[in-house]
Design a protein around this motif. Structure first.
Motif: not given
Length: 327
Positions: A137-143
């Protein structure tokens, strides 16, 4: 004259119909129309419905305003902890400004696709393997932030970015499987140890309760026998209480000592036989074989019973010399 007027009117009407047919355009509900007159952007974006342009001078471009679902091809990279992985994702975006999407970038779909691939490879290099597997979820937001920053200038808005799958090498999969198995085994052992501790406490309480009421142990024994008999087995196993074994151990004589006579009729019969044997020894005089032996030594050697046999003090029978018959 009238005929010429009619022909002129008919020609004008045909020309008007042809002009309207060439100038009329229909913009659908999910589209927006962008008009270029002689290559320059003309006026505002045309709304959905019927619209007119100048044939030969204007050119109408329709832009789809629906959300576009674009898969990102799998990208192979090395994580920050030096693990080679393949990651693929999907991007959801839509056009919010039709004029900017046509003017700012040549092909906004291709531009978004290339930017998504580049950003995905960058995310892989900046993240650990554990983050890719458990903190998506955190990686999706950063991407999403990495894609949304340049896309705003193109008239495109990124709605959502999702990482679909993370492919690992087979060796890494086996290592992670062994790690998970070891962790589950550790938790299972802790749970079993906790259960044994609780069970031991309950059994200790039950033992103290049964010690106060000995009949409870007998009832428990009967319940066990009933449970075994309910299985319809041909062999019945009867458990022996530990208290019975302790009682038999206390009743047994210590090693090296003769066993005591049993209680009851057998014990009484044994004591009576010993008393009769002692009386017989006292009433029989010494035999002829003991004629030359002092009296004190004769009793230490033995006495003859009624049958003529000599029994020593330890109970061993010794055959005496034949007695002389009186004249």
């Amino acid at each position: 004259m009238i005929q010429e007027l009619l022909m002129t009117a008919a020609g004008a009407g045909a020309g008007a119909v042809a002009y309207v047919g060439a100038a009329a355009r229909v913009v659908k509900q999910y589209e927006r129309g962008v008009v270029f007159r002689f290559g320059r952007l003309r006026g505002e974006v045309r709304k959905p419905g019927f619209t007119m342009i100048v044939p030969g001078m204007d050119r109408l471009h329709k832009v789809n305003m629906q959300i576009v679902t674009m898969p990102v091809p799998a990208q192979e990279g090395i994580t920050r902890d030096n693990v080679t992985v393949r990651v693929d994702a999907v991007v959801y975006f839509r056009v919010v400004d039709a004029a900017e999407a046509l003017v700012r970038v040549e092909d906004y779909k291709f531009a978004v696709s290339q930017m998504a691939q580049t950003s995905l490879r960058s995310i892989i290099g900046k993240s650990d393997l554990d983050d890719l597997l458990s903190n998506r979820e955190k990686l999706n937001q950063g991407l999403e932030l990495m894609l949304d920053s340049p896309a705003i200038g193109w008239g495109v808005q990124i709605d959502r970015v999702e990482i679909k799958d993370v492919s690992l090498p087979e060796t890494m999969k086996r290592s992670m499987a062994r790690q998970a198995e070891a962790d589950r085994e550790r938790r299972a052992r802790l749970i079993n140890a906790d259960a044994e501790l609780q069970a031991s406490k309950k059994l200790a309480e039950a033992a103290h309760q049964m010690a106060d009421a000995p009949s409870a142990l007998q009832l428990r024994l009967l319940q066990t026998v009933m449970a075994v008999a309910a299985e319809k087995n041909s062999t019945l196993v009867l458990p022996i209480p530990v208290e019975l074994l302790r009682f038999l151990e206390r009743a047994a004589p210590p090693p090296g000592q003769p066993e005591r006579a049993g209680a009851g009729q057998e014990g009484q019969a044994a004591r009576a036989a010993q008393e009769a044997r002692a009386a017989a020894w006292a009433s029989v005089p010494p035999t002829g074989a003991e004629a030359g032996v002092p009296p004190g030594d004769a009793y230490l050697t033995g006495r003859a019973d009624a049958s003529g046999a000599i029994e020593d003090l330890t109970g061993t029978s010794v055959e005496p010399a034949p007695r002389e018959e009186p004249a």
